[in-house]
Design an enzyme around this catalytic site. Structure first.
Site, mmCIF file in Angstrom:
data_model
loop_
_atom_site.group_PDB
_atom_site.id
_atom_site.type_symbol
_atom_site.label_atom_id
_atom_site.label_comp_id
_atom_site.label_asym_id
_atom_site.label_seq_id
_atom_site.Cartn_x
_atom_site.Cartn_y
_atom_site.Cartn_z
ATOM 1 N N ARG A 29 -10.267 -14.039 -21.093
ATOM 2 C CA ARG A 29 -9.786 -12.689 -20.755
ATOM 3 C C ARG A 29 -10.495 -12.234 -19.489
ATOM 4 O O ARG A 29 -11.726 -12.216 -19.439
ATOM 5 C CB ARG A 29 -10.017 -11.703 -21.899
ATOM 6 C CG ARG A 29 -9.310 -12.081 -23.189
ATOM 7 C CD ARG A 29 -9.244 -10.936 -24.166
ATOM 8 N NE ARG A 29 -8.342 -9.885 -23.702
ATOM 9 C CZ ARG A 29 -8.238 -8.689 -24.309
ATOM 10 N NH1 ARG A 29 -8.979 -8.417 -25.355
ATOM 11 N NH2 ARG A 29 -7.387 -7.788 -23.852
ATOM 12 N N ASP A 62 -13.802 -1.382 -20.561
ATOM 13 C CA ASP A 62 -14.095 -2.799 -20.428
ATOM 14 C C ASP A 62 -14.757 -3.147 -19.105
ATOM 15 O O ASP A 62 -15.351 -4.210 -18.977
ATOM 16 C CB ASP A 62 -12.795 -3.601 -20.576
ATOM 17 C CG ASP A 62 -12.262 -3.558 -21.999
ATOM 18 O OD1 ASP A 62 -12.460 -4.536 -22.730
ATOM 19 O OD2 ASP A 62 -11.673 -2.535 -22.386
ATOM 20 N N ARG A 66 -12.181 -8.639 -30.474
ATOM 21 C CA ARG A 66 -11.817 -7.861 -29.295
ATOM 22 C C ARG A 66 -12.770 -6.678 -29.169
ATOM 23 O O ARG A 66 -13.552 -6.393 -30.062
ATOM 24 C CB ARG A 66 -10.362 -7.389 -29.379
ATOM 25 C CG ARG A 66 -9.973 -6.839 -30.724
ATOM 26 C CD ARG A 66 -9.051 -5.676 -30.661
ATOM 27 N NE ARG A 66 -9.573 -4.559 -29.909
ATOM 28 C CZ ARG A 66 -10.489 -3.701 -30.374
ATOM 29 N NH1 ARG A 66 -11.010 -3.848 -31.596
ATOM 30 N NH2 ARG A 66 -10.909 -2.708 -29.616
ATOM 31 N N GLY A 67 -12.679 -6.016 -28.011
ATOM 32 C CA GLY A 67 -13.654 -4.994 -27.670
ATOM 33 C C GLY A 67 -14.715 -5.647 -26.800
ATOM 34 O O GLY A 67 -15.272 -6.688 -27.161
ATOM 35 N N ALA A 68 -14.979 -5.058 -25.642
ATOM 36 C CA ALA A 68 -15.857 -5.709 -24.671
ATOM 37 C C ALA A 68 -17.206 -6.151 -25.250
ATOM 38 O O ALA A 68 -17.612 -7.308 -25.083
ATOM 39 C CB ALA A 68 -16.062 -4.792 -23.462
ATOM 40 N N ASN A 125 -9.758 0.538 -18.967
ATOM 41 C CA ASN A 125 -9.729 0.585 -20.429
ATOM 42 C C ASN A 125 -8.308 0.303 -20.884
ATOM 43 O O ASN A 125 -7.397 0.117 -20.081
ATOM 44 C CB ASN A 125 -10.215 1.944 -20.938
ATOM 45 C CG ASN A 125 -10.488 1.934 -22.435
ATOM 46 O OD1 ASN A 125 -11.141 1.025 -22.951
ATOM 47 N ND2 ASN A 125 -9.993 2.927 -23.144
ATOM 48 N N LYS A 126 -8.108 0.274 -22.180
ATOM 49 C CA LYS A 126 -6.816 -0.069 -22.754
ATOM 50 C C LYS A 126 -5.692 0.744 -22.119
ATOM 51 O O LYS A 126 -5.856 1.910 -21.824
ATOM 52 C CB LYS A 126 -6.848 0.160 -24.271
ATOM 53 C CG LYS A 126 -5.621 -0.320 -24.998
ATOM 54 C CD LYS A 126 -5.304 -1.790 -24.714
ATOM 55 C CE LYS A 126 -6.442 -2.731 -25.045
ATOM 56 N NZ LYS A 126 -6.151 -4.128 -24.683
ATOM 57 N N GLN A 150 -4.044 -0.785 -31.699
ATOM 58 C CA GLN A 150 -5.459 -0.829 -32.085
ATOM 59 C C GLN A 150 -5.934 0.494 -32.678
ATOM 60 O O GLN A 150 -6.808 0.510 -33.535
ATOM 61 C CB GLN A 150 -6.338 -1.195 -30.877
ATOM 62 C CG GLN A 150 -6.088 -2.579 -30.324
ATOM 63 C CD GLN A 150 -5.172 -2.541 -29.114
ATOM 64 O OE1 GLN A 150 -4.268 -1.707 -29.045
ATOM 65 N NE2 GLN A 150 -5.396 -3.429 -28.168
#
EC number: 5.3.1.23
Length: 355
Positions: A93, A243, A48-50, A253-254, A202
């Site tokens: 995603r 992202d 995970r993480g762009a 973003n998250k 996270q």
């Protein structure tokens, strides 16, 4: 943190990832060989993480293309399979632009090599080189973001970050944590507050883990404590990743990032978004056009508990991301420099920088 977040195992023809769903309790490298394994790893947040998703996708489509080339030596048949696998991986995603960016870049390399008259075997070889270059670029980009971000800080500063935009979200350094790591190397002695980041934690499982493992002075806080630490004057700057960046400077973003940005605005704390130019999407005019991924409700009600912590059958709203309005953002830090308002102009200039 001696593990590679994403790597390529040429010998076995697989993508190697550090399974982030097992952290912080267990550091386990797993091999991904099939399209379903790669798709699942992205969707289930094992990677995970762009930026890391983009690298995993590039390695993944290369591994799949290499396997296809063993059966399909005719380009049309090979490319038909390539396109199907690319579209399948791209569906894992929807919000993080790096996933489609990396796959489209690999697709362009494939078509260009064919236009040059290369054989399928030669095309696959070029795809492998491109995938490795995407990873190396990520490392260079993150370090450059770190240098630019560090220029906005002074020794002893307090920094707040949300979710994980660290080494685990990239191939090295991270985006939002890159200034922290470079400052650590140079004796800046930052104090970092890491939001736990509900519902997937996270910040608690990943950011706190990697910063603490690297010797950074880090304090874990619940998401609803950010206002208190800012009001107390303990935070000099907020650094977050993202992202997707819309053309007007809105950023996805998250979930919870927009709350942090709003609180930072209230207390006069600079709010910085760290974004590789690959996350800048000039084709999306504003944040309200960014597709927001919806996640399963069980992540909120039961995922981290021995027993469900909500009434059975309760309705759950669980968006993975929110959009931070550009008016709440002090600056967007890229590898090419620091973009400030008006973002529609500065982001376009950053996006068009050639190196």
């Amino acid at each position: 943190m001696e593990y590679e977040t994403v790597d390529l195992d040429e010998e076995s023809g697989s993508v190697l990832i550090l399974d982030q769903t097992k952290l912080p309790g267990k550091a386990e490298m797993i091999k991904l060989r099939t399209a379903k394994e790669i798709w699942d790893a992205i969707y289930l947040l094992k990677v995970r993480g762009a930026p890391a998703i983009g690298v995993a996708a590039a390695f993944g489509i290369y591994v799949l293309a290499r396997r296809t080339a063993q059966k399909e030596t005719d380009f049309d048949s090979f490319y038909n399979s390539f396109k199907k696998q690319k579209e399948y991986l791209d569906s894992a995603r929807p919000t993080a632009v790096n996933l489609s960016w990396a796959l489209n870049r690999m697709d362009q390399v494939c078509r260009q090599a064919h236009a040059e008259g290369k054989s399928v075997a030669q095309i696959v070889d070029r795809l492998g080189r491109e995938a490795r270059e995407i990873k190396e670029e990520d490392i260079r980009v993150c370090r450059a973001i770190g240098e630019n971000g560090l220029s906005l800080l002074k020794p002893g500063d307090g920094i707040l970050t949300h979710c994980n935009a660290g080494q685990l979200a990239t191939c090295r350094y991270g985006t939002a944590t890159a200034p922290i790591y470079l400052g650590q190397e140079r004796g800046y002695h930052f104090h970092v507050f890491a939001d736990e980041t509900r519902p997937l934690l996270q910040g608690a499982r990943l950011t706190a883990y990697e910063l603490y493992s690297s010797g950074v002075d880090v304090t874990l806080i619940c998401d609803n404590m950010s206002a208190m630490v800012m009001k107390n004057g303990w935070v000099n700057a907020v650094f977050v990743g993202c992202d997707r960046v819309a053309a007007n400077g809105d950023t996805a973003n998250k979930i919870g990032t927009s709350v942090v940005a709003t609180v930072a605005k209230r207390y006069g704390v600079p709010f910085y978004v760290c974004a590789p130019t690959s996350t800048i999407d000039l084709d999306t005019p504003a944040g309200n056009e960014i597709k927001i991924e919806q996640r399963p409700g069980r992540e909120v009600t039961e995922m981290w508990y021995k027993e469900p912590m909500a009434p059975q059958g309760i309705k759950v709203f669980n968006p993975a991301f929110d959009v931070t309005d550009h008016e709440l953002i002090t600056a967007i830090i890229t590898e090419h420099g620091i973009a400030r308002a008006p973002f529609w102009k500065s982001l376009a200039e950053m996006k068009n920088v050639t190196v």
